[in-house]
Design a protein around this motif. Structure first.
Motif, PDB file in Angstrom:
ATOM      1  N   THR A  59       0.580  -1.254   0.430  1.00  0.00           N
ATOM      2  CA  THR A  59       0.461   0.527  -0.062  1.00  0.00           C
ATOM      3  C   THR A  59       1.404   1.024   0.019  1.00  0.00           C
ATOM      4  N   TRP A 101      -8.975   0.832   7.529  1.00  0.00           N
ATOM      5  CA  TRP A 101      -9.022   0.987   6.004  1.00  0.00           C
ATOM      6  C   TRP A 101     -10.248   0.806   5.714  1.00  0.00           C
ATOM      7  N   PRO A 150      -6.003   4.277  -3.477  1.00  0.00           N
ATOM      8  CA  PRO A 150      -4.509   2.765  -2.850  1.00  0.00           C
ATOM      9  C   PRO A 150      -4.576   2.318  -2.404  1.00  0.00           C
ATOM     10  N   LEU A 151      -5.667   2.368  -1.468  1.00  0.00           N
ATOM     11  CA  LEU A 151      -5.648   1.084  -0.261  1.00  0.00           C
ATOM     12  C   LEU A 151      -5.669  -0.368  -1.300  1.00  0.00           C
ATOM     13  N   HIS A 175      -5.142  -0.843  -4.378  1.00  0.00           N
ATOM     14  CA  HIS A 175      -4.298  -1.493  -5.206  1.00  0.00           C
ATOM     15  C   HIS A 175      -3.173  -1.690  -3.977  1.00  0.00           C
ATOM     16  N   GLY A 176      -2.482  -1.790  -3.332  1.00  0.00           N
ATOM     17  CA  GLY A 176      -1.557  -1.726  -2.252  1.00  0.00           C
ATOM     18  C   GLY A 176      -2.511  -3.272  -1.822  1.00  0.00           C
ATOM     19  N   LEU A 177      -3.846  -3.546  -1.642  1.00  0.00           N
ATOM     20  CA  LEU A 177      -4.357  -4.881  -0.703  1.00  0.00           C
ATOM     21  C   LEU A 177      -3.824  -6.021  -2.187  1.00  0.00           C
TER      22      LEU A 177
END
Length: 391
Positions: free
Chosen positions: A48, A241, A270-271, A273-275
């Motif tokens: 993330t 989140w 962003p969360l 994409h990161g996860l």
């Protein structure tokens, strides 16, 4: 000034939020709200952070990023056994509550009725009421240390305005894990009356003593009438989140996604994409998580029993819905709310009073809910405080 909307007239701060403020006031330990203050897995955090640095700050599609929806669809098929069409059957939302809200707005009209099994998660009932939908409580029966489902009670509760049944498995607050026989009996009634089924499965990886999580939508013929709601908050210790999802037949998921667009636009980009970049985590993560929670469950139950409470090990999730036993009605324990205050003021430990989970608050007066999703040292301290004060 013109009045506020009538739907807000009955709104009050939930007991779950209230006890959090009270225990924070005394600097105590919060075993009330299921905030799960364990560490988020490092691969998810690192991915993330990389997504933030890479500039993934713009809106995603209203139903979520393609990569995350593909990961959820793969998991729904492999772990849950749900026959999804593909990522088009998935809507990523702002927490599982966001998925529930979008589903409610997609399926129901004011005046419709939805059956919940009691004890139930209060936010489910609250969101339904907020939108003019009547929650109808069907009590589960407690016996032999577990909560059981009676199909006759469900049949008696179904009326002309009934449109859906909501199943929470593993359940908050009871810890009930629905069995294959119980789901078969439930779907027999559901199919007889042509009802929808909503499921909340956010604790799906927390199932104890060799039990197996069964997703209702995995049953033969069930997928077409079932919306599966879940998320990442509890499994990956990331409640703040706000990432959840709904899984449904593609044509239903499309409508849920369009409603999701109108309510929250999309979940935090962003969360997502990161996860997606960090999934799937290795199987060892889930094995260790379950072992840790099994030990914490034992610690919590033993401490509550030492205090004279009626406490049975839950079948799933990470709560103990304990009975007050012989303490009920004694000074400081006149009812669940005074008992909650007594625990905070005397031991500096918070729980949630039982009336939060019952249609008739009086039915919950003999219960308190304790959450053991804490660091082991913090849980040990809370249990020691309880036993020292009341053991």
């Amino acid at each position: 000034m013109k009045p506020l909307a009538a739907r807000t007239d009955a709104l009050r701060q939930s007991d779950i939020r209230a006890v959090t403020f009270e225990v924070n006031r005394v600097g105590g330990i919060n075993l009330g709200q299921g905030i799960c203050d364990l560490a988020t897995p490092t691969p998810i955090v690192e991915a993330t952070v990389a997504a933030l640095r890479d500039g993934s700050q713009i809106y995603t599609a209203y139903n979520g990023t393609q990569a995350l929806r593909e990961a959820i669809a793969d998991k729904a098929m492999s772990f849950n056994g749900i026959p999804v069409e593909g990522p088009e059957s998935v809507v990523v939302s702002t927490g599982s509550t966001g998925a529930f809200l979008a589903t409610v707005l997609t399926l129901f009209e004011p005046g419709d009725e939805v059956i919940l099994f009691e004890p139930f998660y209060g936010y489910h009932a609250g969101i339904l009421r907020l939108h003019g939908i009547r929650p109808v409580a069907v009590p589960l029966t407690k016996g032999g240390g577990r909560w059981t489902f009676d199909p006759d009670r469900l049949a008696d509760a179904i009326a002309d305005r009934t449109k859906a049944v909501l199943v929470c498995t593993p359940a908050n607050p009871s810890g009930k894990v629905w069995s294959e026989d119980e789901l078969a009996a439930l779907y027999a009634e559901v199919e007889r009356h042509d009802l929808w089924v909503l499921t909340d499965e956010i604790y799906e990886h927390m199932v104890y003593d060799g039990r197996r999580h069964l997703s209702p939508a995995s049953r033969d013929g069930a997928y077409e009438r079932t919306i599966t709601l879940s998320g990442f908050s509890k499994t990956f210790n990331m409640t703040g989140w706000r990432l959840g999802y709904a899984v449904a037949p593609a044509e239903v998921a499309e409508k849920i996604g369009l409603v999701n667009d109108l309510t929250t636009i999309c979940a935090p980009a962003p969360l997502q994409h990161g996860l997606a970049a960090a999934l799937p985590l290795p199987e060892a993560y889930y094995t260790q998580m379950l072992a840790d929670y099994t030990a914490k469950r034992t610690r919590m139950v033993d401490a509550l029993r030492a205090c004279g409470f009626d406490a049975d090990p839950p079948e799933g999730a990470y709560y103990v819905l304990a009975g007050l036993g012989d303490r009920l009605g004694t000074p400081g324990f006149e009812n669940a709310r005074t008992a909650t205050t007594t625990l905070i003021e005397t031991a500096g430990v918070a729980c949630v009073p039982g009336p939060s989970f019952f249609a008739d608050p009086a039915d919950g007066d003999g219960h308190l809910r304790f959450c053991y999703a804490k660091e082991a040292s913090v849980l040990d301290e809370a249990c020691d405080r309880l036993v020292d004060a009341f053991g």
